[in-house]
Write a protein that holds these residues in place. Structure first.
Motif, short mmCIF file in Angstrom:
data_model
loop_
_atom_site.label_atom_id
_atom_site.label_comp_id
_atom_site.label_asym_id
_atom_site.label_seq_id
_atom_site.Cartn_x
_atom_site.Cartn_y
_atom_site.Cartn_z
N TRP A 1 0.91 -1.05 -0.04
CA TRP A 1 -0.09 0.10 0.07
C TRP A 1 0.92 1.48 -0.09
O TRP A 1 0.62 2.13 -0.79
N LEU B 1 2.04 1.95 -3.64
CA LEU B 1 1.04 2.70 -4.34
C LEU B 1 0.66 4.08 -3.83
O LEU B 1 0.47 4.94 -4.72
N GLU B 2 0.80 4.46 -2.56
CA GLU B 2 0.46 5.94 -2.00
C GLU B 2 1.67 6.81 -2.48
O GLU B 2 1.56 7.93 -2.68
N ALA C 1 -0.46 5.05 -10.54
CA ALA C 1 -1.61 4.43 -9.73
C ALA C 1 -2.58 5.37 -9.08
O ALA C 1 -2.09 6.35 -8.66
N ASP C 2 -3.61 4.98 -9.02
CA ASP C 2 -4.53 5.83 -8.10
C ASP C 2 -4.82 4.92 -6.83
O ASP C 2 -5.96 4.11 -7.06
N PRO C 3 -4.35 5.38 -5.89
CA PRO C 3 -4.40 4.50 -4.61
C PRO C 3 -5.80 4.35 -3.97
O PRO C 3 -6.22 3.23 -3.63
N ARG D 1 -7.75 0.82 -3.81
CA ARG D 1 -8.30 0.57 -2.44
C ARG D 1 -9.66 0.12 -2.54
O ARG D 1 -10.18 -0.96 -1.89
#
Length: 303
Positions: free
Chosen positions: A56, A59-60, A98-100, A104
């Motif tokens: 995560w 991605l962030e 990436a669009d976290p 999610r």
């Protein structure tokens, strides 16, 4: 020794060697490689490879871009536009990051997050892949799967490579099939059910390792919490790769040079006969080990 589990006898070590995953390497290649699936207990601590929080965080951070991630759910791949965003980099608008938030949301709804070619950007997995590479005649890549419980990300399919599955955390139920006369080399969906006489079912716990030969149909379902596994694919040179190496060698050989210099004066049929003779002589003189080395290098550098 069919489908046995090899128990670890050594203390956990940094997972850099094939021995850490399959025990006796000679036995692995003799009994299982390209023959049948096998299960092992790693001698290394697989939980140190990668964590869910790391995934995560990656991605962030906003730097991960396509094609290094995707999301699957019940065999359907999320549309790129649904999980990516545009970022401004040095004054330019670039797509595919990436669009976290949306990823999610997909995960919370049951999707499986897949990181592709993690060896390109994840230090420990890169070290792992580089440590394994000398054991194989092929190109290696690493894929990381994060799955929520009770979800099957992909339908039964075959991969165009041999696969080592390293269970990092959580548990996962695997269904796979042994090779038979209908097995093939393509990466594609598996048609129909896996026949009962070929079907193998096994739950992988953290520290378990599964080897699947090239062409082995399979699918998996996470259980008991979020599951992470790392899949190491080993793609050996194809017949096209080997033929390309032989052809490139012939085109750089003096026997071909002599034909090329005079082919316009001899006619097509005569040129064909000379090429057949030169090709046979060239193949007879070729060093198979050198051809293999060049084909492996071709496979590793053109990925």
């Amino acid at each position: 020794m069919t489908n046995r589990t090899v128990e670890a006898t050594a203390q956990p070590t940094t997972p850099l060697r094939l021995e850490d995953f399959v025990g006796d390497v000679d036995d692995f290649f003799t009994e299982y490689w390209a023959r049948e699936p096998a299960f092992f207990r790693a001698q290394a601590d697989l939980t140190t490879l990668i964590s869910e929080q790391e995934m995560w965080d990656e991605l962030e951070c906003g730097l991960l871009s396509r094609p290094y991630f995707t999301v699957f759910d019940h065999g359907t791949r999320a549309a790129i536009s649904d999980i990516t965003t545009t970022r401004t980099v040095v004054g330019r608008e670039l797509q595919g990051y990436a669009d976290p938030v949306r990823i999610r949301q997909r995960f919370d709804a049951g999707g499986t997050l897949k990181f592709s070619q993690a060896e390109h950007w994840h230090p420990r997995i890169r070290t792992l892949v580089k440590g394994l590479e000398p054991r194989f005649h092929g190109g290696l890549e690493a894929f990381v799967f994060l799955s929520p419980p009770d979800r099957t990300a992909m339908s039964a399919h075959t991969d165009g490579a041999h696969v080592l599955i390293l269970q990092v955390s959580g548990t996962k139920d695997w269904v796979l099939g042994r090779l038979d006369g209908t097995s093939h080399s393509d990466s594609t969906l598996h048609e129909g059910e896996i026949p009962p006489e070929l079907r193998i079912e096994r739950t992988l716990q953290p520290g378990d390792v599964l080897y699947m030969p090239h062409g082995c149909p399979h699918y998996a379902t996470a259980r008991n919490g979020n599951s992470i596994h790392v899949a190491i694919t080993i793609e050996e040179p194809s017949s096209v790769d080997l033929a390309s190496v032989y052809l490139a060698g012939l085109l750089g050989d003096r026997r071909y040079d002599a034909i090329f210099a005079n082919h316009h004066t001899e006619g097509t049929l005569a040129t064909i006969q000379r090429l057949r003779s030169a090709l046979g002589s060239f193949l007879a003189d070729s060093d198979s080990s050198k051809v293999l080395d060049k084909a492996v290098n071709l496979r590793r550098t053109h990925r």
